[in-house]
Design a protein around this motif. Sequence first.
Motif, PDB file in Angstrom:
ATOM      1  N   PRO A  41      -4.062  -4.922  -3.582  1.00  0.00           N
ATOM      2  CA  PRO A  41      -3.282  -5.389  -4.735  1.00  0.00           C
ATOM      3  C   PRO A  41      -1.865  -4.809  -4.686  1.00  0.00           C
ATOM      4  CG  PRO A  41      -5.405  -4.479  -5.424  1.00  0.00           C
ATOM      5  CD  PRO A  41      -5.214  -4.106  -3.990  1.00  0.00           C
ATOM      6  N   TYR A 214     -12.548 -12.458  -7.082  1.00  0.00           N
ATOM      7  CA  TYR A 214     -11.215 -13.064  -7.183  1.00  0.00           C
ATOM      8  C   TYR A 214     -11.128 -14.179  -8.213  1.00  0.00           C
ATOM      9  CZ  TYR A 214     -11.251 -10.847  -2.629  1.00  0.00           C
ATOM     10  OH  TYR A 214     -11.405  -9.938  -1.613  1.00  0.00           O
ATOM     11  N   TYR A 219      -4.239 -19.513  -9.577  1.00  0.00           N
ATOM     12  CA  TYR A 219      -2.822 -19.857  -9.716  1.00  0.00           C
ATOM     13  C   TYR A 219      -2.589 -21.261 -10.260  1.00  0.00           C
ATOM     14  CZ  TYR A 219      -2.922 -16.020  -6.394  1.00  0.00           C
ATOM     15  OH  TYR A 219      -3.197 -14.838  -5.765  1.00  0.00           O
ATOM     16  N   LYS A 244      -9.494  -6.199  -8.349  1.00  0.00           N
ATOM     17  CA  LYS A 244      -8.399  -7.156  -8.163  1.00  0.00           C
ATOM     18  C   LYS A 244      -7.721  -7.549  -9.474  1.00  0.00           C
ATOM     19  CE  LYS A 244      -9.914  -7.227  -3.917  1.00  0.00           C
ATOM     20  NZ  LYS A 244      -9.363  -6.296  -2.933  1.00  0.00           N
ATOM     21  N   ASN A 303       2.798 -12.859 -10.313  1.00  0.00           N
ATOM     22  CA  ASN A 303       3.294 -12.086  -9.175  1.00  0.00           C
ATOM     23  C   ASN A 303       2.713 -12.615  -7.867  1.00  0.00           C
ATOM     24  OD1 ASN A 303       2.888  -9.739  -7.147  1.00  0.00           O
ATOM     25  ND2 ASN A 303       4.415  -8.903  -8.555  1.00  0.00           N
ATOM     26  N   TYR A 304       1.410 -12.839  -7.841  1.00  0.00           N
ATOM     27  CA  TYR A 304       0.760 -13.244  -6.597  1.00  0.00           C
ATOM     28  C   TYR A 304       1.027 -14.697  -6.246  1.00  0.00           C
ATOM     29  CZ  TYR A 304      -1.867  -8.848  -7.004  1.00  0.00           C
ATOM     30  OH  TYR A 304      -2.234  -7.530  -7.096  1.00  0.00           O
ATOM     31  N   LYS A 307       4.131 -14.868  -4.235  1.00  0.00           N
ATOM     32  CA  LYS A 307       3.930 -14.379  -2.869  1.00  0.00           C
ATOM     33  C   LYS A 307       3.123 -15.369  -2.032  1.00  0.00           C
ATOM     34  CE  LYS A 307       4.337  -9.541  -4.209  1.00  0.00           C
ATOM     35  NZ  LYS A 307       3.665  -8.228  -4.338  1.00  0.00           N
ATOM     36  N   ARG A 308       2.118 -15.987  -2.656  1.00  0.00           N
ATOM     37  CA  ARG A 308       1.370 -17.017  -1.935  1.00  0.00           C
ATOM     38  C   ARG A 308       2.289 -18.155  -1.528  1.00  0.00           C
ATOM     39  NH1 ARG A 308      -1.768 -21.644  -4.763  1.00  0.00           N
ATOM     40  NH2 ARG A 308       0.387 -21.767  -5.491  1.00  0.00           N
ATOM     41  N   PHE A 333      -6.487 -13.738  -2.690  1.00  0.00           N
ATOM     42  CA  PHE A 333      -5.626 -12.840  -1.914  1.00  0.00           C
ATOM     43  C   PHE A 333      -5.327 -13.301  -0.492  1.00  0.00           C
ATOM     44  CE2 PHE A 333      -5.590  -8.391  -3.906  1.00  0.00           C
ATOM     45  CZ  PHE A 333      -5.790  -8.863  -5.194  1.00  0.00           C
ATOM     46  N   CYS A 378      -3.335 -11.306   4.258  1.00  0.00           N
ATOM     47  CA  CYS A 378      -3.247 -11.044   2.825  1.00  0.00           C
ATOM     48  C   CYS A 378      -1.783 -11.064   2.402  1.00  0.00           C
ATOM     49  CB  CYS A 378      -3.860  -9.679   2.511  1.00  0.00           C
ATOM     50  SG  CYS A 378      -3.711  -9.190   0.776  1.00  0.00           S
ATOM     51  N   TYR A 379      -1.492 -11.718   1.277  1.00  0.00           N
ATOM     52  CA  TYR A 379      -0.103 -11.882   0.831  1.00  0.00           C
ATOM     53  C   TYR A 379       0.233 -11.098  -0.437  1.00  0.00           C
ATOM     54  CZ  TYR A 379      -2.734 -15.375  -1.845  1.00  0.00           C
ATOM     55  OH  TYR A 379      -3.683 -16.006  -2.608  1.00  0.00           O
ATOM     56  N   THR A 380      -0.728 -10.408  -1.029  1.00  0.00           N
ATOM     57  CA  THR A 380      -0.491  -9.831  -2.359  1.00  0.00           C
ATOM     58  C   THR A 380       0.334  -8.554  -2.344  1.00  0.00           C
ATOM     59  OG1 THR A 380      -2.645  -8.747  -2.172  1.00  0.00           O
ATOM     60  CG2 THR A 380      -2.547 -10.821  -3.412  1.00  0.00           C
TER      61      THR A 380
END
Length: 407
Positions: A41, A214, A219, A244, A303-304, A307-308, A333, A378-380
């Motif tokens: 995270p 998750y 999103y 998470k 936030n995520y 990034k995704r 994630f 992972c992009y988080t």
Amino acid sequence: MSGIWQDNFSSVAKNNRPSPIREMLAVIKQPGMISFAGGMPAPEVFPVDQFYEGAHILKDQGKELLQYGTTEGYPPLKDFLAAWTAPRLGRKAGPEEMLITTGSQQALDLFAWSMIDKGDYVITEDPSYLAALTVFFNHGGSFLGVPTDRNGMQVDLLPGIIEKARSEGKKIKFIYTIVNFHNPGGSTMSVERRKKLVEISKQYNIPIFEDDPYGYVRYEGDHLPSIFSFHDQGGVIYAGSFSKILSPGTRVGWVTGPKEIIRNLTVFKQGTDLCSSTITQALVAEYCVNGHLDRHLPVIIDNYRVKRDAMEKSFEKHLTPLGVTWVKPEGGFFYWLKFPTVNTNDLFKKAIDKKVAFVPGDPFCPTAGAGIHNARLCYTFPSPEIIEEGVKRLAEAVTELAIPAVH
């Protein structure tokens, strides 16, 4: 190694399987390394101030909280979770239908203690969650892998897999599935397949472990009903985690299911750690009851999502021209990439030279060799700018591996 230890190890210890992700931590921590490897995270979204607000409970109830707690879990936390998860589970679980665990990883371990004898088989997605495969394997389990696509486990294949395995004398104990934003696959099982999976569970008398760490980190689109909510014969156990949606450092998870299996898990937990930290459970409960969890989830999601989307854009820019494909996750994630022209074990070494890390796909696959062209990213954790640079480096590694330099 000293013979006095090696000669006296258990057969399980001699054949246990370490986590490849944990084993590569030293490599990942090299200076300048961009890591897409661990499912970390983002620390910038940890709700430090809101979590600290609950610290007064130590002053108010310290004499009780510093004592041993019940194995079943801290009652106020269980009360909150029963109400909070009711919309997803289709009903409010009773106290005897829920166990608080030291992270959802412990739920997997306790379940394995309850279900697996050496040589038993577990049905999983192929690929599947690495740490679940590890714990089932270390308990003596073997695997029957079911291929996945963008709609999750290809459930239509299950009857054939089950009947073939049983004709060969194999004993199948349960089906393990991650239905929402799969780790590592990124896919989400469709409602149609969830219902079909329940029918297969009932037809063949095989219970289901529904792992959903998750599911609340979505999103876009609507939340889907749980498998648990469709099974009218109590054949599903559902696991969740605060790792998470709050922080992994709390080490608080939970598992919901019929009284008989929860009782079994509780007895094994008594012999494992007596109880999860009562102090941590109380702090988490205070945080949740004060409404912070519901207010904080949108912060995590926003936030995520950014990034995704940054990783998706970087993939399209740098990897699509190289023939790399993936499923865009609706939450969670991870991305699961397919590199048709390269072996990702070789790609990992080349990528490390360029200071970018990921996890090769093979350890996620119960079928040997099934993941040699795949990788989990992972992009988080990293920022969008670092994501762009990391994907650019990865594309350079792919190019060099696919077209070796001429000397």
